[in-house]
Enzyme design. Structure first.
Site, PDB file in Angstrom:
ATOM      1  N   ASP A  38      76.870  26.316  44.483  1.00 51.07           N
ATOM      2  CA  ASP A  38      76.523  27.628  44.629  1.00 51.07           C
ATOM      3  C   ASP A  38      75.531  27.736  45.859  1.00 51.07           C
ATOM      4  O   ASP A  38      74.443  28.684  45.814  1.00 51.07           O
ATOM      5  CB  ASP A  38      75.535  28.195  43.217  1.00 51.07           C
ATOM      6  CG  ASP A  38      76.727  28.113  42.481  1.00 51.07           C
ATOM      7  OD1 ASP A  38      77.815  28.458  42.318  1.00 51.07           O
ATOM      8  OD2 ASP A  38      76.201  27.953  41.041  1.00 51.07           O
ATOM      9  N   LYS A  81      78.896  28.152  50.032  1.00 47.38           N
ATOM     10  CA  LYS A  81      80.008  27.461  50.889  1.00 47.38           C
ATOM     11  C   LYS A  81      81.240  28.505  50.858  1.00 47.38           C
ATOM     12  O   LYS A  81      81.849  28.189  52.153  1.00 47.38           O
ATOM     13  CB  LYS A  81      80.675  26.007  50.027  1.00 47.38           C
ATOM     14  CG  LYS A  81      79.391  25.067  49.777  1.00 47.38           C
ATOM     15  CD  LYS A  81      80.170  24.171  48.864  1.00 47.38           C
ATOM     16  CE  LYS A  81      80.382  24.513  47.375  1.00 47.38           C
ATOM     17  NZ  LYS A  81      78.869  24.720  46.522  1.00 47.38           N
ATOM     18  N   GLY A 112      83.077  28.406  42.124  1.00 43.66           N
ATOM     19  CA  GLY A 112      83.173  30.063  41.927  1.00 43.66           C
ATOM     20  C   GLY A 112      82.752  30.417  43.437  1.00 43.66           C
ATOM     21  O   GLY A 112      81.231  30.200  43.805  1.00 43.66           O
ATOM     22  N   HIS A 113      83.536  30.825  44.329  1.00 46.37           N
ATOM     23  CA  HIS A 113      83.179  31.074  45.647  1.00 46.37           C
ATOM     24  C   HIS A 113      83.154  32.663  45.905  1.00 46.37           C
ATOM     25  O   HIS A 113      84.543  33.258  45.742  1.00 46.37           O
ATOM     26  CB  HIS A 113      83.847  30.330  46.803  1.00 46.37           C
ATOM     27  CG  HIS A 113      83.781  28.643  46.538  1.00 46.37           C
ATOM     28  ND1 HIS A 113      84.516  27.720  47.011  1.00 46.37           N
ATOM     29  CD2 HIS A 113      82.713  27.977  45.963  1.00 46.37           C
ATOM     30  CE1 HIS A 113      84.119  26.648  46.688  1.00 46.37           C
ATOM     31  NE2 HIS A 113      83.110  26.996  45.898  1.00 46.37           N
ATOM     32  N   GLN A 157      81.322  22.385  44.619  1.00 47.43           N
ATOM     33  CA  GLN A 157      80.326  21.899  44.019  1.00 47.43           C
ATOM     34  C   GLN A 157      79.288  21.430  44.941  1.00 47.43           C
ATOM     35  O   GLN A 157      79.343  21.695  46.162  1.00 47.43           O
ATOM     36  CB  GLN A 157      80.564  20.735  43.136  1.00 47.43           C
ATOM     37  CG  GLN A 157      81.260  21.054  41.548  1.00 47.43           C
ATOM     38  CD  GLN A 157      82.804  21.506  41.751  1.00 47.43           C
ATOM     39  OE1 GLN A 157      83.736  20.469  42.383  1.00 47.43           O
ATOM     40  NE2 GLN A 157      83.323  22.630  41.458  1.00 47.43           N
TER      41      GLN A 157
HETATM   42  P1  IMO Z   1      80.716  25.701  43.322  1.00 50.76           P
HETATM   43  O1  IMO Z   1      81.849  25.176  44.185  1.00 50.76           O
HETATM   44  C1  IMO Z   1      77.544  25.181  40.126  1.00 50.76           C
HETATM   45  C2  IMO Z   1      78.068  22.477  37.107  1.00 50.76           C
HETATM   46  C3  IMO Z   1      78.440  23.001  35.764  1.00 50.76           C
HETATM   47  C4  IMO Z   1      77.773  21.900  35.020  1.00 50.76           C
HETATM   48  C5  IMO Z   1      78.383  20.680  35.572  1.00 50.76           C
HETATM   49  C6  IMO Z   1      79.589  20.254  34.903  1.00 50.76           C
HETATM   50  O2  IMO Z   1      80.642  27.212  43.075  1.00 50.76           O
HETATM   51  O3  IMO Z   1      79.422  25.397  44.071  1.00 50.76           O
HETATM   52  P2  IMO Z   1      82.223  21.052  34.900  1.00 50.76           P
HETATM   53  O4  IMO Z   1      82.761  22.312  34.578  1.00 50.76           O
HETATM   54  O5  IMO Z   1      82.424  20.580  36.450  1.00 50.76           O
HETATM   55  O6  IMO Z   1      82.812  19.938  34.113  1.00 50.76           O
HETATM   56  O7  IMO Z   1      80.704  21.300  34.996  1.00 50.76           O
HETATM   57  O8  IMO Z   1      78.651  21.060  36.908  1.00 50.76           O
HETATM   58  N1  IMO Z   1      79.363  23.056  38.207  1.00 50.76           N
HETATM   59  C7  IMO Z   1      78.814  23.606  39.024  1.00 50.76           C
HETATM   60  N2  IMO Z   1      77.545  24.403  39.354  1.00 50.76           N
HETATM   61  N3  IMO Z   1      78.557  25.589  41.144  1.00 50.76           N
HETATM   62  C8  IMO Z   1      79.532  24.985  40.993  1.00 50.76           C
HETATM   63  O9  IMO Z   1      80.534  25.063  41.870  1.00 50.76           O
HETATM   64  C9  IMO Z   1      79.790  23.991  39.822  1.00 50.76           C
HETATM   65  N4  IMO Z   1      80.840  23.427  39.264  1.00 50.76           N
HETATM   66  C10 IMO Z   1      80.383  22.615  38.436  1.00 50.76           C
HETATM   67  O10 IMO Z   1      77.649  24.122  35.781  1.00 50.76           O
HETATM   68  O11 IMO Z   1      76.303  21.731  35.069  1.00 50.76           O
HETATM   69 MG    MG Z   2      79.682  28.960  43.012  1.00 55.66          MG
END
Ligand code: IMO
Ligand code: MG
Length: 442
Positions: free
Chosen positions: A12, A15, A39-40, A220
């Site tokens: 978050d 990106k 989530g973008h 992530q």
């Molecule tokens: P973007 O691309 C923020 C976190 C989840 C959880 C951990 C594992 O938007 O930056 P998962 O569902 O992947 O097995 O969850 O990773 N998490 C994220 N946190 N942004 C994301 O993606 C995330 N993708 C996974 O909240 O702590």
């Molecule tokens: Mg996000």
């Protein structure tokens, strides 16, 4: 130019916004890791687009690729493609035949696994990410190409069910007819997605050989990387720049420019160590100012002050050439701003990032206070001129550059594409936009 955009924190970071902003300079955008957990958010002319699976470059790039390293829910993808087409997006979409498939059964398994972890639960996004990667590495996973055969789907679903029966026995999937319905449903989605399926490592290499500029979009962030993040409070794939080699089948040696995206403060969804986390009124104010609620799950995000030691680690692990700082507009409005500049144990600075709660116990964080810069006016933002920005904000950026020894090439001062400034001297300045203003309908 071949570039990669990566998150330097806990996800978050912005990106998606950055990828969309850069997408008029790149002909191709490629995702290589994660799935619907990402989530973008992209805002164009006041209209908000939320991407989970398709690259955030989809609004303007000629070609977008969903690489083999991704895990894809076919229904969610069909929905995203429909939404894109409804927005008049013309990008050619390529999906790796080798990406793995997230089924409704994997989402149920995700929730079941979290229940069993109980106190150790990660706070996953419940998108079935972990169980789908588990099956990939167990060599029982369903790949996109398998969606084209109901027979193969039936065999694989049956195998996964038998392997995970203890978790699935009390769920809807214990009924053979429910599993058969899922098989037919997946098969139908495969037919819809078949025209997009390719061996995308071949496609990406061809585009590279034709001289196209390519942007790899990480999902992530570094601290969610399965190997180098805060295990076990991580996602189930690698999130570092190097992951693009395996998640897209493209050699990392050919990447010219790695941009690390850094939010001006820290945020995290889900459980796990978070050294600079803040509580109370400051946390509440920052969360509300930044509307820090998950794009995928709507959960309130934990927030904290910028963490220089953690960023130093992330920059090294990704070999970032430059940084893009987002949310400077948000942070400036706080009435107090702090930055963590070193980690110490027994009064001595340490040169590694503790990765467990136990190691965090005796960690001392050294903070400095920084002057807030207040709300920035629209007209100032629209000038796109670093020189006119408030002095305390410029000092904040200099502080980051001085501590991290990496230039801040991009500054983001709001959600919209237009609220973004590329610094003089940035290598992005060598990469002129391909699209003219008149082409920019999206
Ligand atoms: P973007 O691309 C923020 C976190 C989840 C959880 C951990 C594992 O938007 O930056 P998962 O569902 O992947 O097995 O969850 O990773 N998490 C994220 N946190 N942004 C994301 O993606 C995330 N993708 C996974 O909240 O702590
Ligand atoms: Mg996000």
């Amino acid at each position: 130019m071949i570039s990669a955009v990566l998150g330097m924190q806990f996800g978050d970071e912005g990106k998606g916004k950055l990828t969309d902003f850069l997408s008029d300079r790149f002909q191709v955008a490629v995702r290589f890791n994660g799935g619907g957990n990402a989530g973008h958010t992209v805002v164009v002319n006041g209209k908000t687009f939320k991407f989970h699976l398709v690259p955030s470059g989809s609004l303007r790039c000629e070609t977008v690729v969903l690489g083999n390293g991704m895990v894809i829910d076919p229904h969610a993808l069909i929905q995203e493609i429909d939404n894109l087409r409804a927005s008049k997006c013309k990008a050619s979409i390529k999906i790796s035949k080798m990406a793995h498939v997230v089924t409704p059964m994997h989402k149920v398994l995700d929730r079941k696994e979290e229940e069993i972890r109980s106190k150790l639960s990660i706070g996953t996004t419940a998108q079935g990410i972990g169980p789908t990667y588990e099956d990939k590495y167990a060599r029982t996973g369903i790949r996109m190409i398998d969606l084209l055969s109901a027979e193969i789907l039936r065999e694989k679903i049956d195998t996964i069910f038998r392997m995970k029966e203890s978790l699935l026995k009390d769920t809807e999937f214990s009924s053979p007819s429910a599993r058969e319905t899922m098989v037919l449903d997946l098969f139908r989605s495969g037919k819809l997605l078949e025209p997009y399926m390719e061996y995308t490592e071949v496609t990406v290499r061809q585009l590279y050989d034709e001289g196209k500029s390519i942007l790899f979009e990480g999902a992530q962030g570094t601290m969610l990387d399965i190997d180098f993040g805060m295990y076990p409070f991580v996602t189930s794939s690698n999130a570092l720049a190097g992951a693009l080699s395996l998640g897209a089948g493209f050699p990392f040696r050919k990447v010219d420019y790695v941009i690390g995206v850094v939010k001006a403060y820290m945020s995290k969804v889900g459980a796990g160590p978070f050294p600079t986390e803040i509580q109370g009124d400051d946390a509440h104010n920052l969360r509300e100012l930044g509307r820090e609620y998950g794009t995928t799950t709507g959960r309130p995000r934990r927030v904290g002050w910028l963490d220089i030691p953690l960023l130093r680690y992330a920059i090294k692990m990704n070999d970032a050439d430059a940084l893009a700082i987002t949310r400077l507009d948000t942070l400036g409005e706080m009435d107090k701003i702090r930055v963590c500049v070193s980690y110490k144990k027994d009064g001595q600075e340490i040169d590694y990032i503790p990765r467990t709660f136990r190691e965090m116990d005796d960690l001392e964080l050294e903070y400095i206070d920084v002057k807030p810069w207040g709300k920035i006016s629209e007209s100032l933002i629209k000038e796109h001129n670093f020189a006119v920005l408030p002095e305390p904000m410029k000092d904040y950026i200099k502080l980051i550059e001085n501590h991290l020894k990496v230039p801040v090439d991009v500054i983001s001062l709001g959600q919209g594409r237009e609220n973004t400034l590329v610094r003089d001297g940035s290598r992005l300045r060598d990469q002129e936009p391909f699209l003219q203003d008149s082409d920019q309908s999206l």
